[in-house]
Write an enzyme that holds these catalytic residues in place. Structure first.
Site, PDB file in Angstrom:
ATOM      1  CG  HIS A   8     -12.496   8.240 -12.093  1.00  0.00           C
ATOM      2  ND1 HIS A   8     -13.772   7.852 -11.762  1.00  0.00           N
ATOM      3  CD2 HIS A   8     -11.984   7.249 -12.853  1.00  0.00           C
ATOM      4  CE1 HIS A   8     -14.023   6.685 -12.312  1.00  0.00           C
ATOM      5  NE2 HIS A   8     -12.957   6.287 -12.972  1.00  0.00           N
ATOM      6  CD  GLU A  67      -8.804   0.918   1.486  1.00  0.00           C
ATOM      7  OE1 GLU A  67      -8.282   2.033   1.659  1.00  0.00           O
ATOM      8  OE2 GLU A  67      -8.177  -0.143   1.643  1.00  0.00           O
ATOM      9  CB  CYS A  96      -0.959  -0.003   1.184  1.00  0.00           C
ATOM     10  SG  CYS A  96      -2.204  -1.299   1.057  1.00  0.00           S
TER      11      CYS A  96
END
Length: 117
Positions: free
Chosen positions: A69, A107, A25
């Site tokens: 986005h 997530e 991550c």
């Protein structure tokens, strides 16, 4: 007590750059996030709602314009973990939505964070 919820989704990237360099991550990656806002009230409005779901379009608009986005490191003022994203959204909407009591951020289908102050 009456409780309602509504889900919203968006896609975005982030980097958790406080992690060790070899943590996956710590590299730029993305998620298809699922956001759930939770509202509650002891009473209903004159129409029989905690809050009309249509009134939550401000949440969708904010998510679409601010998070979808995007690179979350450029948007979230703190380290963009699910926990901090949940708190960010809660703090943004609580002043205009007193019925809001929690925000959940997922997530992946297997993970979620529930922020309730």
């Amino acid at each position: 007590m009456y409780k309602i919820s509504k889900q919203f989704s968006f896609s975005a990237s982030h980097v958790l750059n406080l992690l060790e360099e070899d943590h996956p991550c710590a590299r730029m990656h993305g998620h298809n996030y699922l956001i759930t806002v939770y509202l509650k009230s002891e009473t209903l409005d004159p129409y029989g709602f905690v809050k009309d779901y249509r009134a939550l379009k401000t949440v969708k608009r904010f998510i679409d314009e601010t998070l979808d986005h995007r690179h979350l490191n450029d948007v979230i003022p703190s380290h963009p973990t699910s926990e901090n994203i949940a708190r960010f959204l809660y703090e943004h909407f609580k002043p205009e939505m007193p019925e809001l009591y929690a925000v959940e951020v997922s997530e992946t289908p297997q993970t979620s964070c529930f922020y309730e102050p």
